[in-house]
Design a protein around this motif. Sequence first.
Motif, PDB file in Angstrom:
ATOM      1  N   ALA A 660     102.143  11.746   4.842  1.00  0.00           N
ATOM      2  CA  ALA A 660     102.107  13.112   5.371  1.00  0.00           C
ATOM      3  C   ALA A 660     101.125  13.170   6.532  1.00  0.00           C
ATOM      4  N   VAL A 661     101.289  14.216   7.356  1.00  0.00           N
ATOM      5  CA  VAL A 661     100.379  14.478   8.471  1.00  0.00           C
ATOM      6  C   VAL A 661      99.855  15.896   8.325  1.00  0.00           C
ATOM      7  N   VAL A 662      98.524  16.062   8.416  1.00  0.00           N
ATOM      8  CA  VAL A 662      97.887  17.377   8.437  1.00  0.00           C
ATOM      9  C   VAL A 662      97.266  17.526   9.823  1.00  0.00           C
ATOM     10  N   SER A 663      97.796  18.454  10.624  1.00  0.00           N
ATOM     11  CA  SER A 663      97.417  18.481  12.042  1.00  0.00           C
ATOM     12  C   SER A 663      97.026  19.870  12.510  1.00  0.00           C
ATOM     13  N   ASP A 664      96.038  19.893  13.425  1.00  0.00           N
ATOM     14  CA  ASP A 664      95.704  21.094  14.182  1.00  0.00           C
ATOM     15  C   ASP A 664      96.784  21.288  15.250  1.00  0.00           C
ATOM     16  N   VAL A 665      96.790  22.446  15.918  1.00  0.00           N
ATOM     17  CA  VAL A 665      97.759  22.701  16.986  1.00  0.00           C
ATOM     18  C   VAL A 665      97.109  22.582  18.355  1.00  0.00           C
ATOM     19  N   GLU A 666      96.021  23.289  18.588  1.00  0.00           N
ATOM     20  CA  GLU A 666      95.383  23.307  19.907  1.00  0.00           C
ATOM     21  C   GLU A 666      94.465  22.100  20.050  1.00  0.00           C
ATOM     22  N   MET A 667      94.955  21.083  20.779  1.00  0.00           N
ATOM     23  CA  MET A 667      94.204  19.836  20.975  1.00  0.00           C
ATOM     24  C   MET A 667      94.466  19.313  22.382  1.00  0.00           C
ATOM     25  N   PRO A 668      93.559  18.528  22.941  1.00  0.00           N
ATOM     26  CA  PRO A 668      93.783  17.941  24.270  1.00  0.00           C
ATOM     27  C   PRO A 668      94.823  16.824  24.214  1.00  0.00           C
ATOM     28  N   ARG A 669      95.264  16.437  25.402  1.00  0.00           N
ATOM     29  CA  ARG A 669      96.226  15.345  25.618  1.00  0.00           C
ATOM     30  C   ARG A 669      97.598  15.647  25.018  1.00  0.00           C
ATOM     31  N   LEU A 670      97.680  15.770  23.701  1.00  0.00           N
ATOM     32  CA  LEU A 670      98.950  16.059  23.042  1.00  0.00           C
ATOM     33  C   LEU A 670      98.664  17.058  21.927  1.00  0.00           C
ATOM     34  N   ASP A 671      99.216  18.282  22.038  1.00  0.00           N
ATOM     35  CA  ASP A 671      98.890  19.272  21.015  1.00  0.00           C
ATOM     36  C   ASP A 671      99.771  19.090  19.780  1.00  0.00           C
ATOM     37  N   GLY A 672      99.518  19.927  18.775  1.00  0.00           N
ATOM     38  CA  GLY A 672     100.231  19.774  17.509  1.00  0.00           C
ATOM     39  C   GLY A 672     101.717  20.014  17.623  1.00  0.00           C
ATOM     40  N   PHE A 673     102.133  20.981  18.450  1.00  0.00           N
ATOM     41  CA  PHE A 673     103.558  21.236  18.639  1.00  0.00           C
ATOM     42  C   PHE A 673     104.250  20.021  19.263  1.00  0.00           C
ATOM     43  N   GLN A 674     103.614  19.452  20.285  1.00  0.00           N
ATOM     44  CA  GLN A 674     104.206  18.288  20.948  1.00  0.00           C
ATOM     45  C   GLN A 674     104.264  17.083  20.007  1.00  0.00           C
ATOM     46  N   LEU A 675     103.210  16.912  19.207  1.00  0.00           N
ATOM     47  CA  LEU A 675     103.217  15.825  18.228  1.00  0.00           C
ATOM     48  C   LEU A 675     104.339  16.021  17.224  1.00  0.00           C
ATOM     49  N   LEU A 676     104.506  17.250  16.741  1.00  0.00           N
ATOM     50  CA  LEU A 676     105.569  17.554  15.775  1.00  0.00           C
ATOM     51  C   LEU A 676     106.943  17.276  16.376  1.00  0.00           C
ATOM     52  N   ALA A 677     107.149  17.657  17.634  1.00  0.00           N
ATOM     53  CA  ALA A 677     108.438  17.420  18.287  1.00  0.00           C
ATOM     54  C   ALA A 677     108.743  15.931  18.378  1.00  0.00           C
ATOM     55  N   ARG A 678     107.734  15.117  18.702  1.00  0.00           N
ATOM     56  CA  ARG A 678     107.949  13.667  18.781  1.00  0.00           C
ATOM     57  C   ARG A 678     108.285  13.077  17.414  1.00  0.00           C
ATOM     58  N   VAL A 679     107.583  13.549  16.391  1.00  0.00           N
ATOM     59  CA  VAL A 679     107.843  13.039  15.031  1.00  0.00           C
ATOM     60  C   VAL A 679     109.278  13.349  14.621  1.00  0.00           C
ATOM     61  N   ARG A 680     109.712  14.594  14.849  1.00  0.00           N
ATOM     62  CA  ARG A 680     111.056  14.989  14.404  1.00  0.00           C
ATOM     63  C   ARG A 680     112.161  14.321  15.218  1.00  0.00           C
ATOM     64  N   SER A 681     111.879  13.890  16.430  1.00  0.00           N
ATOM     65  CA  SER A 681     112.906  13.250  17.262  1.00  0.00           C
ATOM     66  C   SER A 681     112.933  11.738  17.094  1.00  0.00           C
ATOM     67  N   THR A 682     112.072  11.196  16.231  1.00  0.00           N
ATOM     68  CA  THR A 682     112.030   9.759  15.982  1.00  0.00           C
ATOM     69  C   THR A 682     112.663   9.477  14.631  1.00  0.00           C
ATOM     70  N   ALA A 683     113.717   8.661  14.612  1.00  0.00           N
ATOM     71  CA  ALA A 683     114.485   8.450  13.386  1.00  0.00           C
ATOM     72  C   ALA A 683     113.617   7.964  12.234  1.00  0.00           C
ATOM     73  N   ARG A 684     112.695   7.031  12.512  1.00  0.00           N
ATOM     74  CA  ARG A 684     111.876   6.457  11.443  1.00  0.00           C
ATOM     75  C   ARG A 684     110.929   7.482  10.835  1.00  0.00           C
ATOM     76  N   LEU A 685     110.557   8.495  11.610  1.00  0.00           N
ATOM     77  CA  LEU A 685     109.548   9.456  11.158  1.00  0.00           C
ATOM     78  C   LEU A 685     110.122  10.838  10.875  1.00  0.00           C
ATOM     79  N   ALA A 686     111.422  11.020  11.090  1.00  0.00           N
ATOM     80  CA  ALA A 686     111.993  12.370  11.072  1.00  0.00           C
ATOM     81  C   ALA A 686     111.748  13.115   9.766  1.00  0.00           C
ATOM     82  N   GLY A 687     111.684  12.394   8.653  1.00  0.00           N
ATOM     83  CA  GLY A 687     111.484  13.053   7.370  1.00  0.00           C
ATOM     84  C   GLY A 687     110.046  13.146   6.927  1.00  0.00           C
TER      85      GLY A 687
END
Length: 732
Positions: A660-687
């Motif tokens: 599991a991942v427990v993440s903040d949203v407002e962060m530098p470089r890559l925020d939580g929304f962007q991290l979540l989008a990458r996770v969901r678009s990656t087949a190995r990590l989608a679930g």
Amino acid sequence: MAEHDDILAELRSVFRDEVDDHAVNLERAGLTLSREGEGPEARASAAAEVFRAVHSLKGAARAVGYDSLERFFHAVETRLGSARHGASPDLARVAADAAITLRALRACSVSLAERGEADEAALAEARRALQDEAPTRTPTPTQTPAPPPPPSAVAAPTLSPDTQRVSSVRLAGLFAAAEDLASLVARHGDSSRQLDSLESMLLELRNDLRRARQQVRAQDDRGDEGASHAIDRTLASMQTLAGWVAERVSREEISRRALAGAAGDLLTRSRDLRLVPLATLSALLERAALDVAGALGRRVEFRMDGDLPEVDRRVLDGLREPLLHLVRNAVDHGIEAPEARVERAKSPVGRVRVAATVAGRDVRVAVEDDGRGIDPEAVLAAARERGMDVGPARSPQDAFALLFEPGFSTRARVTALSGRGVGLDVVRMRVAQLHGRVEVESEPGRGTRFVLTVPLDLSVMRGVVVRVRDVRAVIVSTAVVGLRRVADEDLRVIEGHLYLDDAGALVPLASLGETLGFPPVAAAPRVEGARTHCVILAVGERRVAFRVDALLEEREVVVKPLNARVRRAAFVSGAAVFGDGEVVIVLDAADLTRIARPASSAAAGDERRAVRRRVLVVDDSVTTRQLERTILEAAGYDVAVAADGQAAWELLSADERFDAVVSDVEMPRLDGFQLLARVRSTARLAGLPVLLVTALAQAADQQRALDLGASAYVVKSRFDQDELLETLEQLL
């Protein structure tokens, strides 16, 4: 006023269905106008059909208050009128105007369904295209075309007198009511079986009383027959009661059969209302093939044949996009240039065929071409160039499976038609959403064949019922390619993980309970000769075998969609209600096969031993990271931390295992929304469960998180240690 609004909404719903119908008619007529070899009568009839469709749409748009659509169709009708009439009708311009109208119509169909409004940008673009379309004249035909129909025929409605348009919303309500009735009838059958059991118990009790009476009479030496008389009275009452129950059982059975027949008939008839011919896609697919061929300077002949059954409207809509991708791919990747085909002793005209056959409650749709075929070695080479781990030796089917991976393409450069690596990934995803599977056959130099197998009806499907621990679940049969009882000698160990030898092909063997997130259990001692129940699933070219505790049965199930609260439940695509009233989950085969990993060889046939679950904590605040880490470690979790989304993504991309991942949203470089989008678009990590813990408390932010696929959303101002642990435990 409210009643008027309801009526208008109903009419606009009917109008949306009418738009889709006329789009099909325009597609078909446009093809007839542009197809080589069509006679003048067929072309004139097609032009009349275009005019009829536009005229009907103009009147319908006016009736439901879509003013901009009415004005657009009026302008098109005016242009078509001037092009169709006269001694030398300009049918080429009619075809061009029909194509422009069709593009605008399809864009508006989407916007009407999503927003209830016409796509004004698409209409404006269509008006500009109509103005830019230079009038062209076709040569005077050698024979006089059929005269245009009289105005009365043009203005006539397209529906026959015995046909009435009904809102799709009302149809859905009717079908849902029929499903509920069928479910109630099934439960009524259980009540009848209970009455049968009561009748059997009464008969047994009557027999016991008779035996007791005989014993009392044999032992009554004093001639006191009081006990015998009491038993006789009880026995008589029991006999009467048994007669009443028997009569009730008989009436209940007659009533149940009549009710079951009526409910089944209603369900069948209401289901038929949602069926549409698969052949309605023919014109759309043919146009796609011809457009790509024209853009590439190739010649192609398209045909659609076979059983071409009627299918659930949702199945047809779900097949539209994957079939378009496959037909375009067949021309773009498969069909060679005419001169290249001649050099290979082929006809200069390539063939693309879409054929459908019915197999039980499924339909198999094949898209095949006679082009260059797929070279497995070229696929493997392209995969290696992209840094994909393809292994030292793979079968052609393994190579074909790579075609469905996100971002994969065999093209070295991106063109307007291909090279982005999204086509076959979309095909696999859309077919999986229909509970179906894709198979690939190809012979280099001879052609390629893609076969899509999907249910005819998404509401009533065949499903395999399995048991995991004490939970029953359904897997739609279309995704099931095998049921096995597996012994140890059927297994192979590769790099410490288990694979099933399935007719010479090695299939990853996973635990369904472990994949679903069930808590591990203690390993049980192995029994010599024991076998494990397995179900083999296929999505695209990927196959996975899942260990289950029991294979119970295969049965027809009425699949209910999930409501908004549980729509994002991992691995679950719906629910079914069994006759005993139990609600059983319907598993999502695509999710399962995407996330499943082969079990460790040390756990062959058993659930793995209990291990500490690993959580990645992501927050740019040192204090918050340490707080959450302390809480989770005290609860028994193994915790890793990252200072921002980019650092977290690097850990996740490094193939490190996290539960599991427990993440903040407002962060530098890559925020939580962007991290979540990458996770969901990656087949190995989608679930992978992702829990967002943030100071953003606005409803819009929470909705954005849910839309991106967040598993849970916790606001820091209301942060509670117990809530964090409870939420995480539920996700795992």
